[in-house]
Motif scaffolding. Structure first.
Motif, PDB file in Angstrom:
ATOM      1  N   MET A   1     -16.945 -37.879 -37.495  1.00  0.00           N
ATOM      2  CA  MET A   1     -16.436 -36.670 -36.853  1.00  0.00           C
ATOM      3  C   MET A   1     -17.544 -35.614 -36.725  1.00  0.00           C
TER       4      MET A   1
ATOM      5  N   ARG B   1     -18.742 -34.221 -33.079  1.00  0.00           N
ATOM      6  CA  ARG B   1     -18.760 -32.797 -32.702  1.00  0.00           C
ATOM      7  C   ARG B   1     -20.152 -32.383 -32.217  1.00  0.00           C
TER       8      ARG B   1
ATOM      9  N   ARG C   1     -20.619 -33.683 -28.758  1.00  0.00           N
ATOM     10  CA  ARG C   1     -19.831 -32.895 -27.797  1.00  0.00           C
ATOM     11  C   ARG C   1     -20.546 -31.590 -27.459  1.00  0.00           C
TER      12      ARG C   1
ATOM     13  N   ARG D   1      -4.769 -37.440 -34.292  1.00  0.00           N
ATOM     14  CA  ARG D   1      -6.117 -36.873 -34.461  1.00  0.00           C
ATOM     15  C   ARG D   1      -6.958 -36.952 -33.182  1.00  0.00           C
ATOM     16  N   THR D   2      -6.772 -38.012 -32.394  1.00  0.00           N
ATOM     17  CA  THR D   2      -7.550 -38.094 -31.145  1.00  0.00           C
ATOM     18  C   THR D   2      -7.089 -36.994 -30.181  1.00  0.00           C
TER      19      THR D   2
ATOM     20  N   PHE E   1      -8.551 -33.739 -31.227  1.00  0.00           N
ATOM     21  CA  PHE E   1      -9.971 -33.659 -30.865  1.00  0.00           C
ATOM     22  C   PHE E   1     -10.131 -33.356 -29.374  1.00  0.00           C
TER      23      PHE E   1
END
Ligand code: F6P
Length: 535
Positions: A204, A208, A211, A234-235, A238
């Protein structure tokens, strides 16, 4: 453990005492057909275990152990969707992911096969869309089974790779993501976040950072991110839209997950057709594992040879030595498969294991390893059973002589390990060089190879997607059988939890927002060092 199991283990220990000083080579004199009797075949694949100290009596005793441990009943239970992962209350059904034309498989009364096939269809459609789009690079962000499997297979099948370049980021060390992103175009890069739980801190954190990089460099994460996970919640959190989320169920263990959505980056690289061929290879091994009897059953025999070496002979490690540069990550993949599955201390019922669990697995492709650690394998005081792998044919027809040299090296190593070189032979070599007396004796001693070191060799025609599927499934089932014989649960991994918890607690300590006072003296000192030098 039943009395029958105790008796079966004891019989093996007695046999070992009787044969432990015997020369493996002598077994070939006693039985000229030994090579044929101590091999297993499935399709065009052959596993030779004649260069071990296993004879007919030992083979029978090992097969008896498998019988009293009810390996075939446990195997059937796994394939049928029974809850054999008892500590997590889950079925173990990675085999369902490659069940391309078999029967229904029920979990909690629901046939899971239609969903598996629907997901495969969605993956294929998406992979082909990506392959024909402007995407030039795909980054798989994952760790453990969500990284090693696809990374290993992408490298192994590079001759079949005709899609966008595929990269892998796994380590939370910023060097990994930073080195990978450098030079990539954020506008033509697809990021695939691969995490069964979608909560693994390394993955994760990397996701991030990727991204943020994409946003800063003109890409669009709302279109260029996909997720592979069991957690829809959770997806969604996100921000990955459901059409680019490829889900799977908790009955697929992380280190067994390459066959489904976690294989997406491989599918994008080699195309869905080649990916299906990979699944077919694994399915063929499943069929063989379920149907072949006793000594004909390759995963069973492979496991029994492993048990003989590790639990009976007491050899604590196992080297995986593929003579294939493209199988460079296979030892690491098998390391997770074996060590995370069978590195346990208690039996299924929570009682302490009566014997050691799985071995340390390590390795590296030949011939490179020959110029590094083979010295210890040949002349060290510890015995390391070796597992050689070799394709009869390479992918470079104009470099056939390279492949012949590679094959000669592979076969020479197992021969040298078994045959060795006696003191008399070493003396003759030194004498031919003109040495005499004490100097001859001294130099000869250094050139002695004890020999009698066991190995198995797996050979196959060519490393294509089908064969890779066979190899990986062979090892999965081998690990499963070993787990059944040892009486442990091969499908949980509680041993990774404590370190994760302590790392989470230490992060604010290292950042200086929490005190290290509750830590032991060593940890306090190391935290202090890092804080003083972290800049
Ligand atoms: O920490 C161990 C482990 O759970 C492995 O079993 C797994 O392959 C890896 O972490 C990654 O987990 P996830 O896919 O949930 O991110």
């Amino acid at each position: 453990m039943t009395n029958k199991m105790n008796a079966a283990w004891a019989a093996l220990e007695t046999l070992h005492l009787e044969v432990k000083d015997r020369q493996i080579l002598s077994l070939f004199d006693d039985d000229t057909a030994r090579a044929d009797s101590f091999q297993c075949n499935t399709g065009d694949m052959l596993l030779d275990y004649s260069k071990t100290n296993i004879d007919e009596a030992t083979k029978a005793a090992l097969l008896h152990l498998a019988e009293v441990a009810q390996v075939s009943d446990r195997r059937d239970a796994m394939f049928e969707g029974a809850v054999i992962n008892e500590t997590e209350g889950r079925a173990v059904l990675h085999t369902a992911l490659r069940n391309l034309d078999g029967d229904a498989v029920f979990v909690d009364g629901v046939d899971v096969i239609p969903e598996v096939r629907a997901t495969l269809d969605r993956m294929s459609e998406y992979a082909e869309t990506v392959r024909s789009s402007e995407i030039t690079d795909v980054i798989n962000i994952g760790i453990g089974g969500s990284d090693l499997g696809p990374a290993m297979a992408v490298q192994a099948l590079s001759p079949y790779h005709d899609g966008p370049r595929v990269h892998f980021v796994s380590n939370v060390d910023g060097a990994d993501v930073s080195d990978t992103l450098r030079g990539l175009d954020a506008k033509t890069t697809l990021v695939v976040v691969a995490s069964k739980t979608f909560g693994t801190i390394e993955t994760m954190t990397n996701a991030r950072s990727a991204r943020a990089w994409m946003v800063e460099n003109g890409g669009d994460p709302s279109k260029q991110f996909a997720a592979l996970s069991t957690s829809e919640e959770r997806t969604t959190q996100f921000g990955i839209p459901s059409e680019r989320v490829f889900g799977f169920e908790d009955w697929v263990g992380g280190r067994y997950s390459l066959w489904g959505p976690i294989g997406l980056s491989l599918m994008i690289g080699i195309g869905s057709r080649a990916f299906y061929s990979f699944l077919r290879g694994a399915q063929a091994m499943d069929t063989h594992f379920c149907a072949a009897e006793g000594a004909e059953n390759m995963p069973l025999v492979h496991a029994l040879v492993g048990i003989w070496h590790n639990q009976i002979c007491g050899y604590t490690t196992r080297a995986v030595l593929p003579y294939d540069q493209r199988l460079g990550l296979l030892p690491a993949y098998f390391q997770q498969l074996e060590m995370e599955s069978n590195g346990k201390s208690v039996a299924m019922d929570g009682t302490k294991l009566p014997r050691h669990s799985g071995p340390v697995v390590w390795g590296e492709p030949g011939t490179n390893g020959q110029h590094a650690f083979y010295q210890l394998i040949h002349q060290g005081t510890r015995i390391v059973p070796c597992e050689f792998m070799l394709a009869a044919q390479g992918h470079e027809p104009d470099l056939k002589h390279h492949h012949q040299l590679l094959a000669a090296n592979c076969l020479a190593q197992s021969e040298a390990l078994m045959r060795g070189r006696s003191m008399d032979e070493a003396r003759a070599i030194m004498a031919a060089k003109g040495l005499l007396g004490d100097e001859l004796e001294r130099q000869a001693a250094h050139r002695v190879f004890e020999g009698n070191r066991p190995s198995v060799t797996l050979v196959y025609p060519k490393l294509d997607p089908f064969v890779l599927g066979q190899i990986v499934a062979l090892y999965e089932h081998r690990v499963f059988v070993e787990g059944v014989l040892l009486g442990l649960n091969s499908f949980d991994q509680w041993g990774v939890e404590l370190g994760k918890e302590l790392a989470t607690a230490l992060e604010p300590v290292i950042a200086g927002t929490q005190s290290a006072a509750s830590k032991d003296g060593s940890t306090r000192g190391l935290v202090d060092y890092v804080q003083r030098h972290q800049g």
